[in-house]
Design a protein around this motif. Sequence first.
Motif, PDB file in Angstrom:
ATOM      1  N   SER A  34      -4.330   0.775  -9.163  1.00  9.54           N
ATOM      2  CA  SER A  34      -4.081  -0.077  -7.788  1.00  9.54           C
ATOM      3  C   SER A  34      -5.453  -0.130  -6.914  1.00  9.54           C
ATOM      4  O   SER A  34      -5.547  -1.094  -6.084  1.00  9.54           O
ATOM      5  CB  SER A  34      -3.235   0.966  -7.039  1.00  9.54           C
ATOM      6  OG  SER A  34      -3.766   2.356  -6.785  1.00  9.54           O
ATOM      7  N   THR A  37      -6.608  -3.473  -7.890  1.00 15.73           N
ATOM      8  CA  THR A  37      -5.998  -4.681  -7.272  1.00 15.73           C
ATOM      9  C   THR A  37      -6.278  -4.603  -5.807  1.00 15.73           C
ATOM     10  O   THR A  37      -6.468  -5.971  -5.280  1.00 15.73           O
ATOM     11  CB  THR A  37      -4.306  -4.362  -7.457  1.00 15.73           C
ATOM     12  OG1 THR A  37      -3.999  -3.889  -8.887  1.00 15.73           O
ATOM     13  CG2 THR A  37      -3.703  -5.421  -6.887  1.00 15.73           C
ATOM     14  N   LYS A  38      -6.411  -3.734  -5.071  1.00 10.24           N
ATOM     15  CA  LYS A  38      -7.026  -3.926  -3.677  1.00 10.24           C
ATOM     16  C   LYS A  38      -8.239  -4.481  -3.353  1.00 10.24           C
ATOM     17  O   LYS A  38      -8.489  -5.343  -2.716  1.00 10.24           O
ATOM     18  CB  LYS A  38      -6.738  -2.613  -3.119  1.00 10.24           C
ATOM     19  CG  LYS A  38      -5.589  -1.987  -2.922  1.00 10.24           C
ATOM     20  CD  LYS A  38      -5.688  -0.623  -2.117  1.00 10.24           C
ATOM     21  CE  LYS A  38      -4.482   0.341  -2.111  1.00 10.24           C
ATOM     22  NZ  LYS A  38      -4.334   1.631  -1.564  1.00 10.24           N
ATOM     23  N   GLN A  69      -2.014  -4.667   2.034  1.00 10.04           N
ATOM     24  CA  GLN A  69      -2.130  -4.820   0.762  1.00 10.04           C
ATOM     25  C   GLN A  69      -0.712  -5.808   0.641  1.00 10.04           C
ATOM     26  O   GLN A  69       0.356  -5.560   0.624  1.00 10.04           O
ATOM     27  CB  GLN A  69      -1.915  -3.845  -0.117  1.00 10.04           C
ATOM     28  CG  GLN A  69      -1.788  -3.996  -1.523  1.00 10.04           C
ATOM     29  CD  GLN A  69      -1.678  -3.235  -2.619  1.00 10.04           C
ATOM     30  OE1 GLN A  69      -1.338  -1.961  -2.205  1.00 10.04           O
ATOM     31  NE2 GLN A  69      -1.817  -3.204  -3.784  1.00 10.04           N
ATOM     32  N   TYR A  71      -0.273  -8.064  -2.152  1.00 10.69           N
ATOM     33  CA  TYR A  71       0.204  -8.021  -3.580  1.00 10.69           C
ATOM     34  C   TYR A  71       0.447  -6.823  -4.217  1.00 10.69           C
ATOM     35  O   TYR A  71       0.079  -5.802  -3.971  1.00 10.69           O
ATOM     36  CB  TYR A  71      -0.826  -8.736  -4.373  1.00 10.69           C
ATOM     37  CG  TYR A  71      -0.280  -8.868  -5.857  1.00 10.69           C
ATOM     38  CD1 TYR A  71       0.318  -9.922  -6.328  1.00 10.69           C
ATOM     39  CD2 TYR A  71      -0.802  -8.014  -6.809  1.00 10.69           C
ATOM     40  CE1 TYR A  71       0.671 -10.291  -7.318  1.00 10.69           C
ATOM     41  CE2 TYR A  71      -0.652  -8.222  -8.164  1.00 10.69           C
ATOM     42  CZ  TYR A  71       0.290  -9.286  -8.582  1.00 10.69           C
ATOM     43  OH  TYR A  71       0.758  -9.391  -9.688  1.00 10.69           O
ATOM     44  N   ASP A  72       1.856  -6.704  -4.932  1.00 13.59           N
ATOM     45  CA  ASP A  72       2.210  -5.437  -5.403  1.00 13.59           C
ATOM     46  C   ASP A  72       2.633  -5.878  -6.914  1.00 13.59           C
ATOM     47  O   ASP A  72       3.407  -6.986  -7.010  1.00 13.59           O
ATOM     48  CB  ASP A  72       3.232  -4.823  -4.479  1.00 13.59           C
ATOM     49  CG  ASP A  72       3.425  -3.101  -5.031  1.00 13.59           C
ATOM     50  OD1 ASP A  72       2.680  -2.950  -5.478  1.00 13.59           O
ATOM     51  OD2 ASP A  72       4.597  -2.787  -4.934  1.00 13.59           O
ATOM     52  N   ARG A  78       5.472  -2.234 -13.544  1.00 18.16           N
ATOM     53  CA  ARG A  78       4.489  -0.919 -13.458  1.00 18.16           C
ATOM     54  C   ARG A  78       5.043   0.208 -14.528  1.00 18.16           C
ATOM     55  O   ARG A  78       4.354   0.848 -14.877  1.00 18.16           O
ATOM     56  CB  ARG A  78       5.011  -0.824 -12.059  1.00 18.16           C
ATOM     57  CG  ARG A  78       4.549   0.625 -11.728  1.00 18.16           C
ATOM     58  CD  ARG A  78       4.799   1.225 -10.379  1.00 18.16           C
ATOM     59  NE  ARG A  78       3.978   0.472  -9.364  1.00 18.16           N
ATOM     60  CZ  ARG A  78       2.488   0.605  -9.050  1.00 18.16           C
ATOM     61  NH1 ARG A  78       2.158   1.435  -9.639  1.00 18.16           N
ATOM     62  NH2 ARG A  78       2.049  -0.109  -8.190  1.00 18.16           N
TER      63      ARG A  78
END
Length: 195
Positions: A34, A37-38, A69, A71-72, A78
Amino acid sequence: MSLASWFRWNEPPNRISQRNPTEMVVETLMMELSWQTKQAEKQQRERENEYRKIKTGVDYGWLVSYPKQSYDISPGERLQLEDMCTKIHPSYCGPVIFRFRQLIAEYEPEVQEVSRLFRSVLQEAAEKIKEEEEAKKLARQWNTKNKTSLSLTTFKSRSRISPFISDIKTISEDVERGTQSTRRVWSMPEFRNAK
């Protein structure tokens, strides 16, 4: 009633973790994913702003507000990544993070590509762990085979062969019986069969 009883200041901190090491590995690796990703999303925004500046010649970056944020990772992906993380041994957690950061720095991926890079690092680590387990298994098999073969050699070495006492009839004995025995001239003693 004192205020100290309401607050837990007097209690010593719980240093021993009650969690399973596998859970800690999964949590650590997913936190790293995560975070990366950030960071990838932030770098992508900065690249887009630079591109707009070059294209238009005017900087409106101070005017734009970005969501925290945007985008997830999908829940299915996951879960797959968490399942792959459970196969990573705790001793490999640090090297996996290190390798993941190397690939991020090397490729500077888009936000959507970060999870694929993470998946490839996890697969690489799982294959390495599997190879090492197979090598250990072969080493254990080799060691047990060596132990059994050594026990056989020690057993064989205990049985002695006496060259002068034999119940086995050979052709040379038959030939020697038919001939007259001659006295030896050499310095070696003479051996005769006791009949």
